[in-house]
Design a protein around this motif. Sequence first.
Motif, PDB file in Angstrom:
ATOM      1  N   ALA A  32       0.706  -1.136  -0.065  1.00 55.45           N
ATOM      2  CA  ALA A  32      -0.114   0.040  -0.073  1.00 55.45           C
ATOM      3  C   ALA A  32       0.941   1.268  -0.111  1.00 55.45           C
ATOM      4  O   ALA A  32       0.392   2.174  -0.628  1.00 55.45           O
ATOM      5  N   ALA A  36       0.586   4.818  -2.265  1.00 48.19           N
ATOM      6  CA  ALA A  36       0.604   5.986  -1.390  1.00 48.19           C
ATOM      7  C   ALA A  36       1.826   7.095  -2.100  1.00 48.19           C
ATOM      8  O   ALA A  36       1.670   8.378  -2.345  1.00 48.19           O
ATOM      9  N   PHE A  43       1.560  14.495  -7.399  1.00 47.16           N
ATOM     10  CA  PHE A  43       1.438  15.816  -7.020  1.00 47.16           C
ATOM     11  C   PHE A  43       2.976  16.584  -7.072  1.00 47.16           C
ATOM     12  O   PHE A  43       3.013  17.669  -7.541  1.00 47.16           O
ATOM     13  N   ASN A  77       6.794   6.554   9.756  1.00 43.87           N
ATOM     14  CA  ASN A  77       6.052   5.288   9.276  1.00 43.87           C
ATOM     15  C   ASN A  77       6.972   4.578   8.461  1.00 43.87           C
ATOM     16  O   ASN A  77       8.004   4.816   8.396  1.00 43.87           O
ATOM     17  N   GLY A  78       6.472   3.512   7.566  1.00 41.62           N
ATOM     18  CA  GLY A  78       7.084   2.353   6.968  1.00 41.62           C
ATOM     19  C   GLY A  78       7.630   3.268   5.476  1.00 41.62           C
ATOM     20  O   GLY A  78       8.877   3.244   5.164  1.00 41.62           O
ATOM     21  N   ASN A 103       5.131   4.512  14.284  1.00 40.86           N
ATOM     22  CA  ASN A 103       3.739   4.492  14.388  1.00 40.86           C
ATOM     23  C   ASN A 103       3.053   3.997  13.047  1.00 40.86           C
ATOM     24  O   ASN A 103       3.363   4.881  12.129  1.00 40.86           O
ATOM     25  N   HIS A 106      -0.563   0.378   8.793  1.00 39.20           N
ATOM     26  CA  HIS A 106      -0.824  -0.973   8.578  1.00 39.20           C
ATOM     27  C   HIS A 106       0.240  -1.692   9.577  1.00 39.20           C
ATOM     28  O   HIS A 106       0.961  -2.160   9.261  1.00 39.20           O
ATOM     29  N   LEU A 163       3.327  11.969   5.424  1.00 36.94           N
ATOM     30  CA  LEU A 163       2.547  11.078   4.729  1.00 36.94           C
ATOM     31  C   LEU A 163       1.643  10.217   5.593  1.00 36.94           C
ATOM     32  O   LEU A 163       1.569   9.173   5.755  1.00 36.94           O
ATOM     33  N   VAL A 182       3.976  16.901   6.635  1.00 36.09           N
ATOM     34  CA  VAL A 182       4.860  17.131   5.359  1.00 36.09           C
ATOM     35  C   VAL A 182       3.866  16.040   4.592  1.00 36.09           C
ATOM     36  O   VAL A 182       3.516  14.917   4.585  1.00 36.09           O
ATOM     37  N   ASP A 183       3.345  16.866   3.202  1.00 36.50           N
ATOM     38  CA  ASP A 183       2.304  16.044   2.474  1.00 36.50           C
ATOM     39  C   ASP A 183       2.395  16.863   1.001  1.00 36.50           C
ATOM     40  O   ASP A 183       1.766  18.220   0.978  1.00 36.50           O
ATOM     41  N   ASN A 185       0.244  16.414  -1.198  1.00 36.06           N
ATOM     42  CA  ASN A 185      -1.114  16.841  -1.553  1.00 36.06           C
ATOM     43  C   ASN A 185      -1.627  17.991  -0.690  1.00 36.06           C
ATOM     44  O   ASN A 185      -2.022  17.872   0.417  1.00 36.06           O
ATOM     45  N   SER A 188      -5.232  17.088   0.808  1.00 36.74           N
ATOM     46  CA  SER A 188      -5.577  15.829   1.672  1.00 36.74           C
ATOM     47  C   SER A 188      -6.026  16.431   2.991  1.00 36.74           C
ATOM     48  O   SER A 188      -5.853  17.529   3.405  1.00 36.74           O
ATOM     49  N   ASP A 200       5.576  19.587   0.450  1.00 39.09           N
ATOM     50  CA  ASP A 200       6.800  19.470  -0.576  1.00 39.09           C
ATOM     51  C   ASP A 200       7.257  17.973  -0.362  1.00 39.09           C
ATOM     52  O   ASP A 200       6.691  17.252   0.424  1.00 39.09           O
TER      53      ASP A 200
HETATM   54  O1  PTJ Z   1       3.978   2.352   6.851  1.00 39.11           O
HETATM   55  P1  PTJ Z   1       2.615   2.507   7.149  1.00 39.11           P
HETATM   56  O2  PTJ Z   1       1.695   1.215   7.377  1.00 39.11           O
HETATM   57  O3  PTJ Z   1       2.214   3.464   8.383  1.00 39.11           O
HETATM   58  O4  PTJ Z   1       1.713   2.966   5.993  1.00 39.11           O
HETATM   59  C1  PTJ Z   1       2.084   4.283   5.491  1.00 39.11           C
HETATM   60  C2  PTJ Z   1       1.457   4.781   4.272  1.00 39.11           C
HETATM   61  C3  PTJ Z   1       1.938   5.926   3.405  1.00 39.11           C
HETATM   62  C4  PTJ Z   1       1.137   3.846   3.303  1.00 39.11           C
HETATM   63  C5  PTJ Z   1       0.076   5.690   4.916  1.00 39.11           C
HETATM   64  O5  PTJ Z   1       0.205   6.449   5.841  1.00 39.11           O
HETATM   65  C6  PTJ Z   1      -1.036   5.948   3.847  1.00 39.11           C
HETATM   66  O6  PTJ Z   1      -1.967   5.236   3.217  1.00 39.11           O
HETATM   67  O7  PTJ Z   1      -0.842   7.154   3.545  1.00 39.11           O
HETATM   68  P2  PTJ Z   1      -2.008   8.097   2.489  1.00 39.11           P
HETATM   69  O8  PTJ Z   1      -3.140   8.033   3.220  1.00 39.11           O
HETATM   70  O9  PTJ Z   1      -2.044   7.127   1.018  1.00 39.11           O
HETATM   71  O10 PTJ Z   1      -1.360   9.526   2.609  1.00 39.11           O
HETATM   72  C7  PTJ Z   1      -0.072   9.430   2.005  1.00 39.11           C
HETATM   73  C8  PTJ Z   1       0.024  11.034   1.638  1.00 39.11           C
HETATM   74  O11 PTJ Z   1       1.630  11.265   1.515  1.00 39.11           O
HETATM   75  C9  PTJ Z   1      -0.596  11.357   0.141  1.00 39.11           C
HETATM   76  O12 PTJ Z   1      -1.200  12.629   0.293  1.00 39.11           O
HETATM   77  C10 PTJ Z   1       0.432  11.540  -0.698  1.00 39.11           C
HETATM   78  O13 PTJ Z   1       0.520  12.271  -1.732  1.00 39.11           O
HETATM   79  C11 PTJ Z   1       1.733  12.027   0.332  1.00 39.11           C
HETATM   80  N1  PTJ Z   1       3.112  11.759  -0.287  1.00 39.11           N
HETATM   81  C12 PTJ Z   1       3.469  10.345  -0.890  1.00 39.11           C
HETATM   82  N2  PTJ Z   1       4.901  10.433  -0.732  1.00 39.11           N
HETATM   83  C13 PTJ Z   1       5.146  11.560  -0.377  1.00 39.11           C
HETATM   84  C14 PTJ Z   1       3.979  12.555  -0.085  1.00 39.11           C
HETATM   85  N3  PTJ Z   1       4.411  13.838   0.662  1.00 39.11           N
HETATM   86  C15 PTJ Z   1       5.599  14.125   0.517  1.00 39.11           C
HETATM   87  N4  PTJ Z   1       6.765  13.320   0.130  1.00 39.11           N
HETATM   88  C16 PTJ Z   1       6.552  12.120  -0.254  1.00 39.11           C
HETATM   89  N5  PTJ Z   1       7.709  11.342  -0.666  1.00 39.11           N
END
Ligand code: PTJ
Length: 248
Positions: A32, A36, A43, A77-78, A103, A106, A163, A182-183, A185, A188, A200
């Motif tokens: 997953a 993400a 973006f 996170n991961g 924290n 998943h 994220l 940090v995001d 989007n 979001s 960023d």
């Molecule tokens: O390791 P886990 O189990 O805690 O899971 C981590 C993820 C990232 C899978 C989980 O938190 C998740 O599903 O996140 P979301 O709800 O998809 O949100 C991730 C957000 O981070 C989205 O808005 C992406 O646009 C943004 N994003 C992704 N990669 C980057 C980022 N923002 C900044 N830098 C990035 N490299």
Amino acid sequence: MTEVPSNHPRYHSLQLRERLVHGLKAGLATEAGLLAHGRGEAFDYLLGEKSHDFAAEAIAVASALLLTARLPVFSVNGNSASLAGQEINELVKVHERMVVEVNLFHHSQQRSSLIANYLRELGVPHVVESSVGPSVALPEIKSARRRMNVEGLAEADVVLVALEDGDRCQALVNAGRKVIAVDLNPLSRTAQVAHVSIVDELTRVLKLLATQLKSDQNQTPEELARRIAAYDNAKILDQAIATIRRGV
Ligand code: PTJ
């Protein structure tokens, strides 16, 4: 790992992809997490894959909040660990009071411990896990993510999340934490509800934040408080959205 030639026009982006694939194979990230990351890449593409002034402004306020915090905690996170383990280590070296708390969305205990140990091996001095040791529950959250370690998030006044999912970000805000997110989007829920939204890419942000923390170390608490008071997160989000529109 696939070799990415350094003269490739999207070298940095492709390198980050490789870091995440490597993180997945090493058990730090989940499938997953790849999805993400793809959303983040889209973006970043629209933002021109570079840091903008609105991010610099948010980073300056993040630095002020982290320096004046009683207990600053970085919730990792991961994806964050896979993409930016080295950058996290460099960041905490310039702000030694910062606690890193693993924290997971998943959650599995095996992956949490793997991430914590990976960060410790890189040299991060103070790593705790939400799911190991005494903890307090974050109201409104039902899953394993609700746990907050008593040496970290439970006592934190300022929390840096990256994220992150919107529910937990909102719950941290409701629980009285000052949240820096940090995001990539700006639409979001995380970016919309955080106090300071850094729109960023994570690895770029952590490098810029480390530099900002270094240069702010001799600022007076009054100057840092003035910077925080003058900040308008809604304006920053508007600027990020306008930049994406122009990009389209
Ligand atoms: O390791 P886990 O189990 O805690 O899971 C981590 C993820 C990232 C899978 C989980 O938190 C998740 O599903 O996140 P979301 O709800 O998809 O949100 C991730 C957000 O981070 C989205 O808005 C992406 O646009 C943004 N994003 C992704 N990669 C980057 C980022 N923002 C900044 N830098 C990035 N490299």
